[in-house]
Design a protein around this motif. Structure first.
Motif, mmCIF file in Angstrom:
data_model
loop_
_atom_site.group_PDB
_atom_site.id
_atom_site.type_symbol
_atom_site.label_atom_id
_atom_site.label_comp_id
_atom_site.label_asym_id
_atom_site.label_seq_id
_atom_site.Cartn_x
_atom_site.Cartn_y
_atom_site.Cartn_z
ATOM 1 N N SER A 33 0.839 -1.200 0.000
ATOM 2 C CA SER A 33 0.000 0.000 0.000
ATOM 3 C C SER A 33 0.871 1.246 0.000
ATOM 4 C CB SER A 33 -0.912 0.014 1.218
ATOM 5 O OG SER A 33 -0.144 0.214 2.391
ATOM 6 N N PRO A 34 0.320 2.383 -0.431
ATOM 7 C CA PRO A 34 1.092 3.632 -0.364
ATOM 8 C C PRO A 34 1.540 3.971 1.048
ATOM 9 C CG PRO A 34 -0.814 3.912 -1.794
ATOM 10 C CD PRO A 34 -0.970 2.564 -1.134
ATOM 11 N N ASP A 35 0.655 3.739 2.038
ATOM 12 C CA ASP A 35 1.024 4.060 3.421
ATOM 13 C C ASP A 35 2.207 3.220 3.885
ATOM 14 O OD1 ASP A 35 -0.943 5.959 3.621
ATOM 15 O OD2 ASP A 35 -2.438 4.572 4.438
ATOM 16 N N ALA A 36 2.225 1.951 3.487
ATOM 17 C CA ALA A 36 3.338 1.081 3.872
ATOM 18 C C ALA A 36 4.637 1.571 3.245
ATOM 19 C CB ALA A 36 3.051 -0.358 3.450
ATOM 20 N N ALA A 37 4.568 1.983 1.983
ATOM 21 C CA ALA A 37 5.769 2.492 1.307
ATOM 22 C C ALA A 37 6.279 3.754 1.980
ATOM 23 C CB ALA A 37 5.448 2.757 -0.164
ATOM 24 N N MET A 38 5.377 4.666 2.299
ATOM 25 C CA MET A 38 5.787 5.940 2.894
ATOM 26 C C MET A 38 6.307 5.763 4.319
ATOM 27 S SD MET A 38 2.964 8.680 1.448
ATOM 28 C CE MET A 38 1.514 7.649 1.496
ATOM 29 N N ASN A 39 5.800 4.736 5.008
ATOM 30 C CA ASN A 39 6.202 4.536 6.405
ATOM 31 C C ASN A 39 7.513 3.768 6.541
ATOM 32 O OD1 ASN A 39 4.004 5.887 7.507
ATOM 33 N ND2 ASN A 39 2.723 4.042 7.508
ATOM 34 N N TYR A 40 7.794 2.880 5.588
ATOM 35 C CA TYR A 40 8.903 1.953 5.793
ATOM 36 C C TYR A 40 10.041 2.092 4.775
ATOM 37 C CZ TYR A 40 5.600 -0.245 8.961
ATOM 38 O OH TYR A 40 4.703 -0.476 9.976
ATOM 39 N N LEU A 41 9.834 2.826 3.702
ATOM 40 C CA LEU A 41 10.929 3.008 2.755
ATOM 41 C C LEU A 41 11.906 4.045 3.307
ATOM 42 C CD1 LEU A 41 11.814 2.029 -0.081
ATOM 43 C CD2 LEU A 41 10.850 4.137 -0.987
ATOM 44 N N LEU A 42 13.152 3.668 3.437
ATOM 45 C CA LEU A 42 14.150 4.561 4.021
ATOM 46 C C LEU A 42 14.331 5.811 3.170
ATOM 47 C CD1 LEU A 42 16.855 1.928 5.033
ATOM 48 C CD2 LEU A 42 15.149 3.011 6.500
ATOM 49 N N ASP A 43 14.650 6.921 3.825
ATOM 50 C CA ASP A 43 14.841 8.178 3.102
ATOM 51 C C ASP A 43 15.945 8.065 2.055
ATOM 52 O OD1 ASP A 43 12.835 9.404 4.511
ATOM 53 O OD2 ASP A 43 14.171 10.308 5.989
ATOM 54 N N SER A 44 16.985 7.325 2.386
ATOM 55 C CA SER A 44 18.097 7.175 1.438
ATOM 56 C C SER A 44 17.646 6.460 0.171
ATOM 57 C CB SER A 44 19.239 6.399 2.090
ATOM 58 O OG SER A 44 18.794 5.119 2.534
ATOM 59 N N LEU A 45 16.721 5.495 0.322
ATOM 60 C CA LEU A 45 16.182 4.793 -0.846
ATOM 61 C C LEU A 45 15.161 5.655 -1.582
ATOM 62 C CD1 LEU A 45 15.723 1.226 0.691
ATOM 63 C CD2 LEU A 45 17.563 2.036 -0.790
ATOM 64 N N LYS A 46 14.406 6.435 -0.829
ATOM 65 C CA LYS A 46 13.407 7.319 -1.438
ATOM 66 C C LYS A 46 14.065 8.305 -2.397
ATOM 67 C CE LYS A 46 10.304 11.128 -0.278
ATOM 68 N NZ LYS A 46 9.805 12.014 0.798
ATOM 69 N N GLU A 47 15.235 8.807 -2.024
ATOM 70 C CA GLU A 47 15.923 9.788 -2.868
ATOM 71 C C GLU A 47 16.334 9.201 -4.215
ATOM 72 O OE1 GLU A 47 19.177 11.281 -0.627
ATOM 73 O OE2 GLU A 47 17.919 12.365 0.823
ATOM 74 N N GLU A 48 16.455 7.864 -4.272
ATOM 75 C CA GLU A 48 16.867 7.224 -5.515
ATOM 76 C C GLU A 48 15.684 6.845 -6.409
ATOM 77 O OE1 GLU A 48 19.174 3.900 -4.319
ATOM 78 O OE2 GLU A 48 20.739 5.106 -3.334
ATOM 79 N N LEU A 49 14.477 6.924 -5.890
ATOM 80 C CA LEU A 49 13.295 6.530 -6.673
ATOM 81 C C LEU A 49 13.107 7.433 -7.886
ATOM 82 C CD1 LEU A 49 10.516 5.675 -4.030
ATOM 83 C CD2 LEU A 49 11.874 4.093 -5.408
ATOM 84 N N GLU A 50 12.797 6.828 -9.020
ATOM 85 C CA GLU A 50 12.537 7.590 -10.238
ATOM 86 C C GLU A 50 11.219 7.203 -10.896
ATOM 87 O OE1 GLU A 50 15.771 7.717 -12.951
ATOM 88 O OE2 GLU A 50 17.277 8.075 -11.403
ATOM 89 N N LEU A 51 10.541 6.196 -10.329
ATOM 90 C CA LEU A 51 9.305 5.713 -10.961
ATOM 91 C C LEU A 51 8.479 4.953 -9.937
ATOM 92 C CD1 LEU A 51 8.008 5.617 -13.856
ATOM 93 C CD2 LEU A 51 9.010 3.333 -14.075
ATOM 94 N N ILE A 52 7.140 5.101 -10.010
ATOM 95 C CA ILE A 52 6.221 4.353 -9.153
ATOM 96 C C ILE A 52 5.198 3.645 -10.031
ATOM 97 C CG2 ILE A 52 4.431 4.491 -7.378
ATOM 98 C CD1 ILE A 52 5.869 6.867 -6.190
ATOM 99 N N ILE A 53 4.990 2.352 -9.774
ATOM 100 C CA ILE A 53 3.915 1.596 -10.419
ATOM 101 C C ILE A 53 2.876 1.295 -9.352
ATOM 102 C CG2 ILE A 53 3.282 -0.427 -11.763
ATOM 103 C CD1 ILE A 53 5.279 1.304 -13.188
#
Length: 376
Positions: A33-53
């Motif tokens: 879920s979006p809430d799970a992604a926002m709560n548990y994805l580390l900030d360092s990994l978030k900065e590398e994201l370039e696409l969401i499916i």
């Protein structure tokens, strides 16, 4: 490149991962879920994201819920969001696009279609990232340019009979305001306030180009008519090949003669300054000359005002008129602080309108001049 897939555990999510591997994208993060992604994805990994499916079963009933999920993701991170779904009703397609998705990946999945959609989204993200980097560099350059322009303003001047200070508040873009003053000799002091029409880099370049000419022009020519005539000629010749509406200039030039106790001025289409006398009388320094830069020669009228004892002069640019809905100047405020030092009066004025805490569409510039002919 890092990708986030949001969806329940299913064959569709597994197939999406497999397709990403086929196009050599292996850094994939999956959440239910979006809430799970926002709560548990580390900030360092978030900065590398370039696409969401976002893998979801889209129906008329759950369309608004999915749109809310999209809104939360958009507020969380600025990357393209692709919706993987089987539903193709026009009403829901329009709604999720309004919510902010970048594109669809329709089921059943087709690898060629998938690859094309991902390539388009990736290209958009790379271009958007480059654009943000360029905008960031431009903003840094603008900050430096603002500081450079502010440093070109004359510092406070304190002479035996004349004291001058200025207030300059930059707009949210570069502007065209500038003031300067020069002690020409023991008896003569010259003050010039001008405003290049328009905003942004062009107006600032005009302002700074003119500023580089002023010391030699004013200290050599001195007389208001001669100075304004030469200033008009310079502006016209420098910028006559460009869009004239962007390179016109208003200006007010004052020459104070303490020996002969006179003030001479030329106002070239600039907002009227005002001069307070010791007993509350007010004289307006009205425009008496056309705007500068429109024609190679213009009629120039010099006004002369006798001085006696104490006077306070307030000059300003038209940005000051934006401070209230009536677009007028609060002369009573300046008059009430007439007995104070220039710097103190300007400080109180800036505090009254919270000038340095708000964004402004135009530069706000005020110059305060105190004349005390009897000496300090």
């Amino acid at each position: 490149m890092s990708v986030l897939i949001i969806g329940g555990v299913s064959n569709d999510v597994l197939r999406l991962q497999k397709y990403f591997h086929r196009i050599d994208i292996k850094d994939i993060h999956c959440f239910t879920s979006p809430d799970a992604a926002m709560n548990y994805l580390l900030d360092s990994l978030k900065e590398e994201l370039e696409l969401i499916i976002l893998d979801a079963k889209l129906t008329l009933k759950n369309c608004e819920e999915i749109c809310q999920q999209i809104n939360r993701l958009i507020n969380w991170i600025d990357v393209p969001i692709l919706l993987a779904t089987t539903y193709e009703k026009t009403i829901t397609i329009d709604r999720v696009f309004e919510a902010g998705i970048f594109d669809f990946i329709l089921k059943p999945f087709d690898f060629t279609q998938f690859k094309t959609r991902i390539q388009v989204a990736t290209k958009y993200q790379n271009e958007a990232k480059l654009r943000r980097q360029q905008e960031s560099m431009i903003q840094k350059d603008l900050i430096v340019a603002k500081k450079f322009q502010k440093n070109a303003l004359s510092p406070p001047l304190n002479l035996e009979y004349i004291q001058i200070d200025g207030l300059y508040v930059t707009s949210n873009t570069l502007g065209g305001d500038m003031y300067c003053w020069f002690k020409i000799n023991e008896h003569l002091t010259a003050i010039l306030l001008y405003d290049a029409m328009g905003h942004g880099i062009a107006a600032s370049l005009v302002t700074m180009s003119v500023r580089s000419l002023l010391k030699g022009m004013i200290t050599n020519l001195i007389d208001p008519v001669t100075v304004i005539r030469e200033l008009n000629r310079q502006i016209y010749e420098l910028f006559s090949d460009e869009d004239m509406d962007r390179f016109l200039m208003t200006a007010i030039y004052i020459l104070i003669d303490t020996k002969n106790r006179t003030l001479h001025y030329v106002n070239a289409a600039h907002p009227a300054g005002f001069l307070f006398g010791k007993y509350g009388e007010t004289v307006f320094l009205q425009a008496n000359t056309p705007i500068l830069g429109l024609f190679p020669t213009i009629p120039i009228i010099k006004k002369t005002i006798p001085l006696s004892g104490w006077h306070r002069i307030i000059l300003y640019t038209d940005g000051l008129l934006t401070l209230n809905k009536q677009h007028n100047i609060d002369m009573d405020f300046f008059h009430s602080y007439a007995s104070q030092e220039n710097s103190y009066a300007l400080q109180k004025f800036s505090q009254k309108y919270n000038l340095f805490d708000n964004d402004h569409s135009d530069d706000i510039t005020v110059v305060s001049i105190t004349i005390t002919l009897q000496g300090r």
